[in-house]
Scaffold this active site. Structure first.
Site, PDB file in Angstrom:
ATOM      1  N   GLU A   1      46.655  48.345  65.300  1.00  0.00           N
ATOM      2  CA  GLU A   1      45.932  49.604  65.061  1.00  0.00           C
ATOM      3  C   GLU A   1      46.153  50.044  63.618  1.00  0.00           C
ATOM      4  O   GLU A   1      47.222  50.524  63.259  1.00  0.00           O
ATOM      5  CB  GLU A   1      46.426  50.685  66.035  1.00  0.00           C
ATOM      6  CG  GLU A   1      45.733  52.021  65.815  1.00  0.00           C
ATOM      7  CD  GLU A   1      46.326  53.144  66.658  1.00  0.00           C
ATOM      8  OE1 GLU A   1      46.918  52.871  67.730  1.00  0.00           O
ATOM      9  OE2 GLU A   1      46.213  54.313  66.220  1.00  0.00           O
TER      10      GLU A   1
ATOM     11  N   ARG B   1      43.824  56.590  57.717  1.00  0.00           N
ATOM     12  CA  ARG B   1      44.508  57.714  57.064  1.00  0.00           C
ATOM     13  C   ARG B   1      44.685  57.508  55.581  1.00  0.00           C
ATOM     14  O   ARG B   1      45.227  58.366  54.900  1.00  0.00           O
ATOM     15  CB  ARG B   1      45.909  57.893  57.650  1.00  0.00           C
ATOM     16  CG  ARG B   1      45.860  58.355  59.057  1.00  0.00           C
ATOM     17  CD  ARG B   1      47.235  58.627  59.582  1.00  0.00           C
ATOM     18  NE  ARG B   1      47.165  58.529  61.013  1.00  0.00           N
ATOM     19  CZ  ARG B   1      48.193  58.606  61.825  1.00  0.00           C
ATOM     20  NH1 ARG B   1      49.392  58.796  61.338  1.00  0.00           N
ATOM     21  NH2 ARG B   1      48.023  58.523  63.111  1.00  0.00           N
TER      22      ARG B   1
ATOM     23  N   LYS C   1      44.841  57.132  75.671  1.00  0.00           N
ATOM     24  CA  LYS C   1      46.068  57.299  74.894  1.00  0.00           C
ATOM     25  C   LYS C   1      46.626  58.691  75.191  1.00  0.00           C
ATOM     26  O   LYS C   1      45.875  59.678  75.160  1.00  0.00           O
ATOM     27  CB  LYS C   1      45.725  57.165  73.411  1.00  0.00           C
ATOM     28  CG  LYS C   1      46.775  57.695  72.441  1.00  0.00           C
ATOM     29  CD  LYS C   1      46.370  57.400  71.003  1.00  0.00           C
ATOM     30  CE  LYS C   1      47.159  58.237  70.018  1.00  0.00           C
ATOM     31  NZ  LYS C   1      47.056  57.767  68.632  1.00  0.00           N
TER      32      LYS C   1
HETATM   33  C1  3PG Z   1      50.584  58.467  64.939  1.00  0.00           C
HETATM   34  O1  3PG Z   1      49.462  58.823  65.165  1.00  0.00           O
HETATM   35  O2  3PG Z   1      51.149  58.586  63.844  1.00  0.00           O
HETATM   36  C2  3PG Z   1      51.243  57.793  66.048  1.00  0.00           C
HETATM   37  O3  3PG Z   1      51.274  58.615  67.124  1.00  0.00           O
HETATM   38  C3  3PG Z   1      52.559  57.244  65.714  1.00  0.00           C
HETATM   39  O4  3PG Z   1      53.549  58.124  66.010  1.00  0.00           O
HETATM   40  P1  3PG Z   1      55.034  57.709  65.731  1.00  0.00           P
HETATM   41  O5  3PG Z   1      55.185  57.633  64.235  1.00  0.00           O
HETATM   42  O6  3PG Z   1      55.849  58.798  66.336  1.00  0.00           O
HETATM   43  O7  3PG Z   1      55.252  56.362  66.382  1.00  0.00           O
END
Ligand code: 3PG
Length: 213
Positions: free
Chosen positions: A46, A50, A134
């Site tokens: 994934e 961002r 999710k």
């Molecule tokens: C995110 O969107 O950043 C994910 O949920 C990852 O979260 P995490 O950094 O707590 O694994």
């Protein structure tokens, strides 16, 4: 499962116990990072939308790492979904859910794991045909106890908890009958990518791939 075939969201979830949530700041990191994860047994990747380089990173991985399956995370709009598909993404993950996004992904053939955090959101996503969801942000929104509570009224829904999941608590989630896979960013820390320590990323992937579920 052959990785070059069209996928369902359930197949994306079932491939390994963890879907890495990846933030790429450098295009040059994309291919070695993907190869490192695949070497550790993790191939559903994934890539979050961002950073300005996210789409280019997806294109590179899709072209150069055929053993990997590129997915797009942080999909928030129909435009995001279309851009991700065009860049080679074969599944999408969203932090929340809208009817527009769900309909768009169905129309363009992009399997989507929609993000939910409440019963109403689950009901909306299910009304639109989504039963693999999710749970985000998982720890902050109730953790394993929330999933236990949902198992009663939403017994036909399968979840990918993401957000605050770690090697320490992943087992608590994966042991639940309504959890197929967890998501987390711990496999691809930015400092390891900056150092080019791909061997350590492979080691983290191997540990994740070996988690029982
Ligand atoms: C995110 O969107 O950043 C994910 O949920 C990852 O979260 P995490 O950094 O707590 O694994």
């Amino acid at each position: 499962m052959a990785v070059n075939q069209p996928l369902t969201a359930l197949q994306v979830m079932q491939d390994a116990p963890v879907i890495p949530v990846i933030v790429l700041n450098e295009v040059a990191h994309a291919v070695p990072m993907a190869k490192a994860l695949v070497a550790g047994g993790i191939r559903m990747l994934e890539i979050t939308l961002r950073t300005p380089v996210a789409l280019e990173c997806m294109r590179r991985i899709a072209a150069e790492v055929p053993e990997a399956v590129v997915g797009a995370g942080t999909i928030r709009s129909a435009a995001d979904a279309k851009a991700a598909l065009a860049a080679g993404a074969r599944f999408g993950v969203s932090p929340g859910y809208t009817h527009t996004l769900g309909k768009t992904c169905q129309d363009i053939g992009l399997p989507l794991l929609p993000g939910v955090a409440t019963g109403s959101e689950i009901m909306q996503a299910q009304e639109d045909g989504y039963t693999e969801l999710k749970f985000f942000p998982a720890m902050q929104a109730g953790g394993p106890n929330m999933l236990k509570a949902w198992a009663g009224p939403f017994a036909d829904i399968r979840f990918c908890p993401t957000g605050g999941v770690s090697p320490e608590n992943a087992g608590q989630f994966l042991s639940l009958p309504n959890v197929v896979v967890v998501g987390g960013s711990w496999l691809t820390p930015n400092d390891l990518m900056i150092k080019g320590d791909w061997a350590q990323i492979t080691a983290l992937a191997k540990q994740a791939a070996a988690l029982p579920r």
